[in-house]
Structure formats: structure tokens, C-alpha cells
Design an enzyme around this catalytic site. Structure first.
Site, mmCIF file in Angstrom:
data_model
loop_
_atom_site.group_PDB
_atom_site.id
_atom_site.type_symbol
_atom_site.label_atom_id
_atom_site.label_comp_id
_atom_site.label_asym_id
_atom_site.label_seq_id
_atom_site.Cartn_x
_atom_site.Cartn_y
_atom_site.Cartn_z
ATOM 1 N N LEU A 21 0.824 -1.217 0.000
ATOM 2 C CA LEU A 21 0.000 0.000 0.000
ATOM 3 C C LEU A 21 0.860 1.270 0.000
ATOM 4 C CD1 LEU A 21 -2.891 1.206 0.312
ATOM 5 C CD2 LEU A 21 -2.544 1.063 2.783
ATOM 6 N N ASP A 40 11.153 3.886 5.317
ATOM 7 C CA ASP A 40 11.010 2.439 5.513
ATOM 8 C C ASP A 40 12.306 1.911 6.116
ATOM 9 O OD1 ASP A 40 10.280 -0.381 5.201
ATOM 10 O OD2 ASP A 40 8.871 0.276 3.653
ATOM 11 N N ASP A 63 13.258 3.599 10.949
ATOM 12 C CA ASP A 63 12.350 2.795 11.781
ATOM 13 C C ASP A 63 11.353 3.787 12.360
ATOM 14 O OD1 ASP A 63 11.058 1.508 13.906
ATOM 15 O OD2 ASP A 63 12.772 0.214 14.294
ATOM 16 N N CYS A 90 1.706 4.108 6.370
ATOM 17 C CA CYS A 90 1.357 2.759 5.894
ATOM 18 C C CYS A 90 2.180 1.678 6.585
ATOM 19 C CB CYS A 90 1.582 2.649 4.383
ATOM 20 S SG CYS A 90 0.529 3.716 3.399
ATOM 21 N N SER A 154 -7.351 -0.813 9.839
ATOM 22 C CA SER A 154 -7.715 -2.060 9.155
ATOM 23 C C SER A 154 -9.136 -2.417 9.573
ATOM 24 C CB SER A 154 -6.776 -3.188 9.600
ATOM 25 O OG SER A 154 -7.317 -4.455 9.259
ATOM 26 N N TYR A 167 -2.782 -7.308 16.631
ATOM 27 C CA TYR A 167 -2.995 -6.503 15.422
ATOM 28 C C TYR A 167 -4.275 -5.674 15.543
ATOM 29 C CZ TYR A 167 -3.302 -5.399 10.431
ATOM 30 O OH TYR A 167 -3.385 -4.748 9.227
ATOM 31 N N LYS A 171 -4.658 -1.607 15.623
ATOM 32 C CA LYS A 171 -5.427 -0.852 14.634
ATOM 33 C C LYS A 171 -6.574 -0.093 15.316
ATOM 34 C CE LYS A 171 -2.909 -1.925 11.108
ATOM 35 N NZ LYS A 171 -2.074 -0.911 10.441
#
Ligand SMILES: NC(=O)c1ccc[n+]([C@@H]2O[C@H](COP(=O)([O-])OP(=O)(O)OC[C@H]3O[C@@H](n4cnc5c(N)ncnc54)[C@H](O)[C@@H]3O)[C@@H](O)[C@H]2O)c1
Length: 217
Positions: A21, A40, A63, A90, A154, A167, A171
Site C-alpha cells: 500500500l 522504511d 524505523d 502505511c 484495518s 494486530y 489498529k
């Protein structure tokens, strides 16, 4: 109502911009006339991706949980392209582990849980807090806007599946912090939004963070 504006001439920071993404976001920004800095990991394809995308794209090995890395990326954007208008978060990680593995008599690793929370929530917040200092220096446009932050949550924030405790929590944390941050930054004309994608179609063999399968119970 605010005018619909183009991103032409804008400068965006894109975390996780070496893959998936994030990379698609970088490519879209460039195709619409913006510049982009990919934030990244040093181990990512960031160098290769930026080199392939031309002069309006740069790589800052970062990071997202590191204050000094993100500060350096903001400085790079400022030095190379003169400003920061957008930050698109992202970068994200996931593990797929059940809360308790009764076969192995093993609880979910607290270290794994903390790592996911740290990268996904603290990493997102770290980028926001350091990027907006630069956005605040922009001249407001006709509608009073100085910049925009886009975060990636998400569907797992609302409908987490088996093995997605960390996770989904991470989110959900991104969703929860969106409104207070938007309220903090609204007086400066900086908008904050969060998207909550469903599972994306994956090329065969590609492992993506929402598509991991938990180990057997
Ligand atoms: N793939 C899906 O189906 C899906 C669905 C909903 C939400 N999302 C979310 O969308 C975002 C992008 O997902 P993707 O599928 O493109 O993932 P991806 O794994 O292809 O890309 C994630 C990128 O983040 C980078 N990254 C990881 N940890 C980092 C760190 N600490 N600092 C900097 N960069 C780091 C990775 O190196 C990688 O380049 C993630 O936040 C993910 O949770 C994905």
C-alpha cells in the site's frame, strides 16, 4: 465547503513506502505531480524503489519507532523538496498468534504483542507528531489548510479474526487516536484521517500483514 485540491507540487512522507500500500501511495503521489520521501526500514527495498521512481522520490532509511530516524527523514524532505504537506502512515506489522496455545500450553508472547503495538500505534504517532511541526510552517491555502495526515488502520480494528489480538488492538488504537489528534491539529489547518482497508488481493506467494494465518491451537 472546502475546494477539492490537487496534490501537484505537494511533498509527502510515506511510511512503509517500499512495499504494498505504501509503495502504491508513493507511485500515485508521483504520478499526480507530488514528491515523496519513503520512510522504511534500512533492510527494505526503499533504496531500489526510490531510485527506480526518479528525482521526485527519495528514501530515508527509517524505523518509525525511532525519534532520530523520523526527525532525519523530515529534514531530508525539507532539504530536498522544501516542505512537508502530507504524511501517509502505511508502515505496519502483524503476528498471527492465538491468545493461548492450548496444544503447547503456551500464552501469546508479551514481547510480540508489545512489538505490534509499538510499531503500529507508537510508530504512527511518532511520525505524526514530528511531521506536523514542519506542516505548521506552511502558508495556509485559501481554505486555511496547511497539511494532511492519513493513517492506516484495518477492518481488523472493528472485526478482528482468530489470532489477531495484537494486530486488532493496534489498529483500534490508531482509530481511537485519530479524533483527538484531528482536534489537536484542526486549529492549524492540518487534517487527520484514518482508512480501514479490508484484506487486499495478494499476488501468489506475497505475504501481507492482514493475511497471516495463526498457528494451530
Ligand atoms: N494487506 C492487507 O490486506 C491490509 C489490509 C488492511 C490494512 N493493512 C495495513 O496497510 C498497511 C500496509 O500493508 P501492506 O499489506 O502494504 O504491508 P507490507 O508488508 O507490504 O508493507 C509494510 C511496509 O512497512 C515497513 N515497515 C515495517 N515495520 C516498519 C518500521 N518499524 N519502520 C518503518 N517501516 C516499517 C515494511 O518494511 C514494509 O515495507 C499496514 O499498516 C497494514 O496493517 C493491510
Amino acid at each position: 465547503m472546502a475546494n477539492i485540491r490537487s496534490v501537484k507540487g505537494m511533498v509527502g512522507l510515506v511510511t512503509g513506502g517500499a512495499s504494498g500500500l505504501g509503495r502504491a501511495t508513493v507511485e500515485r503521489l508521483l504520478s499526480q505531480g507530488a514528491s515523496a520521501v519513503i520512510l522504511d526500514l534500512p533492510s527494505s527495498d526503499g533504496h531500489k524503489v526510490a531510485a527506480a521512481l526518479g528525482d521526485r522520490c527519495a528514501f530515508a532509511p527509517t524505523d518509525v519507532t525511532s525519534e532520530s530516524d523520523v526527525r532525519s527523514a523530515v529534514v531530508l524532505a525539507k532539504q530536498k523538496y522544501g516542505k512537508v504537506d502530507l504524511a501517509v502512515n502505511c508502515a505496519g506489522i502483524a503476528v498471527a498468534v492465538k491468545t493461548y496455545n492450548f496444544k503447547k500450553d503456551l500464552p501469546h508472547s508479551l514481547e510480540d504483542f508489545t512489538r505490534v503495538i509499538t510499531v503500529n500505534i507508537a510508530g504512527t504517532f511518532n511520525v505524526i507528531r514530528l511531521a506536523v511541526g514542519e506542516m505548521g510552517k506552511n502558508e495556509p491555502d485559501a481554505d486555511g489548510h496547511r497539511g494532511c495526515i492519513i493513517n492506516t488502520a484495518s477492518v481488523a480494528a472493528y472485526d478482528g479474526q482468530v489470532g489477531q489480538a495484537s494486530y486488532s488492538a493496534s489498529k483500534g488504537g490508531i482509530v481511537g487516536m485519530t479524533l483527538p489528534i484531528a482536534r489537536d491539529l484542526a486549529p492549524m489547518g492540518i487534517r487527520v484521517v484514518t482508512i480501514a482497508p479490508g484484506v487486499k488481493l495478494l499476488p501468489v506467494g506475497i505475504h501481507r500483514s492482514d493475511a497471516v494465518v495463526p498457528e494451530a491451537t
